[in-house]
Design an enzyme around this catalytic site. Structure first.
Site, mmCIF file in Angstrom:
data_model
loop_
_atom_site.group_PDB
_atom_site.id
_atom_site.type_symbol
_atom_site.label_atom_id
_atom_site.label_comp_id
_atom_site.label_asym_id
_atom_site.label_seq_id
_atom_site.Cartn_x
_atom_site.Cartn_y
_atom_site.Cartn_z
ATOM 1 C CG MET A 135 -1.845 -1.342 1.159
ATOM 2 S SD MET A 135 -2.830 -1.615 -0.428
ATOM 3 C CE MET A 135 -4.159 -0.227 -0.020
ATOM 4 N NE ARG A 136 3.553 2.616 3.529
ATOM 5 C CZ ARG A 136 3.419 3.645 4.650
ATOM 6 N NH1 ARG A 136 3.382 4.877 4.260
ATOM 7 N NH2 ARG A 136 3.298 3.357 5.829
ATOM 8 C CG ASN A 157 -0.138 -2.515 -7.936
ATOM 9 O OD1 ASN A 157 -0.061 -3.053 -6.600
ATOM 10 N ND2 ASN A 157 -0.862 -1.571 -8.023
ATOM 11 C CG HIS A 159 -5.939 -0.694 -8.958
ATOM 12 N ND1 HIS A 159 -5.639 0.248 -7.862
ATOM 13 C CD2 HIS A 159 -6.965 -0.268 -9.557
ATOM 14 C CE1 HIS A 159 -6.494 0.980 -7.635
ATOM 15 N NE2 HIS A 159 -7.421 0.685 -8.656
HETATM 16 C C1 GRF Z 1 -6.408 -6.190 -2.723
HETATM 17 O O1 GRF Z 1 -7.664 -6.173 -3.000
HETATM 18 C C2 GRF Z 1 -5.364 -5.850 -3.479
HETATM 19 O O2 GRF Z 1 -5.930 -5.608 -4.748
HETATM 20 C C3 GRF Z 1 -5.379 -4.524 -2.720
HETATM 21 O O3 GRF Z 1 -5.167 -4.802 -1.484
HETATM 22 C C4 GRF Z 1 -5.736 -6.064 -1.150
HETATM 23 C C5 GRF Z 1 -4.611 -6.881 -0.706
HETATM 24 O O4 GRF Z 1 -5.152 -8.204 -0.271
HETATM 25 N N1 GRF Z 1 -4.193 -3.468 -3.191
HETATM 26 P P1 GRF Z 1 -4.111 -9.267 0.218
HETATM 27 O O5 GRF Z 1 -3.207 -8.562 1.187
HETATM 28 O O6 GRF Z 1 -3.326 -9.778 -0.973
HETATM 29 O O7 GRF Z 1 -5.056 -10.325 0.923
#
Ligand code: GRF
Length: 239
Positions: A135-136, A157, A159
């Site tokens: 998340m960065r 990535n 999304h």
């Molecule tokens: C997922 O929905 C991904 O697309 C988003 O954050 C969530 C992460 O889920 N960026 P996880 O940590 O893989 O369970």
């Protein structure tokens, strides 16, 4: 079977996408091995998942680094090869209405964290870096030190929306809030923008009138777990 590619992973949380990739590697449904899993967040479940699969793990604690940067950044704190003007001219992450000072702080503090990531990551012989719920945002300082072959993207990535709709941190929330009747997820390469890089694959699902945000997240994650391994295999096939 084709030659296996070596994949590094960065996560921030639960790591269910990471788990899907680990499983796909272990049951040989993709030609890949995971070299390491790094997190910007200590103590998250995704790190446990990696350790259980005997994958090296590490943490670069972004929150702590940013807190300490807020007390002041000295020239000596910055990576030796950091050039603010260069990174500033390439970056497309911070909007034009931010002040010069805000942009400089953002790029400097992230480069300090990114240098720590690079010091660990670059010791591995890695073909591909996957962001699995990391998340960065990554700045050009980091991206240019991973994408060293001209024209070749090496960072992927996932999304939680059908890009180019709903970039940003809350793809499923934005899909729900807009009242969309179709949602989806996208795997794309990382470039200098936020969720703007070339699309590798997408999967969609239908949204019923009575679906809650939670239903959308559940439907979306199931698609993510199929899509990410598929896109890694696509990369492996072209390698
Ligand atoms: C997922 O929905 C991904 O697309 C988003 O954050 C969530 C992460 O889920 N960026 P996880 O940590 O893989 O369970």
């Amino acid at each position: 079977m084709a030659k296996k590619i070596s994949v590094g992973a960065l996560i921030s949380g639960g790591g269910t996408n990471l788990q899907a990739i680990i499983d796909a590697c272990l049951n040989n449904s993709i030609d890949a091995n995971i070299l390491f899993t790094g997190s910007d967040n200590p103590g998250v479940k995704g790190l446990e998942r990696a350790q259980k699969a005997n994958i090296d793990t590490f943490v670069v604690d972004y929150s702590q680094i940013i807190r300490s940067c807020k007390k002041g950044i000295k020239e000596t704190d910055l990576p030796k090869d950091f050039n603010l003007e260069e990174i500033q001219s390439k970056q497309q992450l911070v909007a034009g209405d931010a002040s010069k000072e805000q942009i400089a702080f953002f790029l400097k503090s992230r480069a300090i964290a990114e240098r720590k990531l690079l010091d660990i990551i670059l010791a591995y012989d890695m073909d591909l870096l996957v962001l699995a719920g990391f998340m960065r945002v990554l700045t050009p300082y980091f991206i240019d030190r991973i994408n060293t072959d001209p024209g070749m993207y090496k960072i992927m990535n996932i999304h939680p929306a059908l890009l180019p709709s709903f970039p940003g941190t809350d793809g499923y929330g934005d899909t729900f809030g807009y009242g969309c009747k179709v949602g989806g997820c996208t795997v794309h390469f990382i470039d200098y923008g936020e969720d703007t890089g070339p699309i590798i694959g997408q999967k969609a699902f239908e949204i019923e009138d009575d679906d809650t945000l939670d239903d959308i997240k559940k439907k979306g994650l199931v698609k993510e777990w199929e899509l990410y391994p598929h896109c890694i295999q696509k990369f492996a096939d072209s390698f």
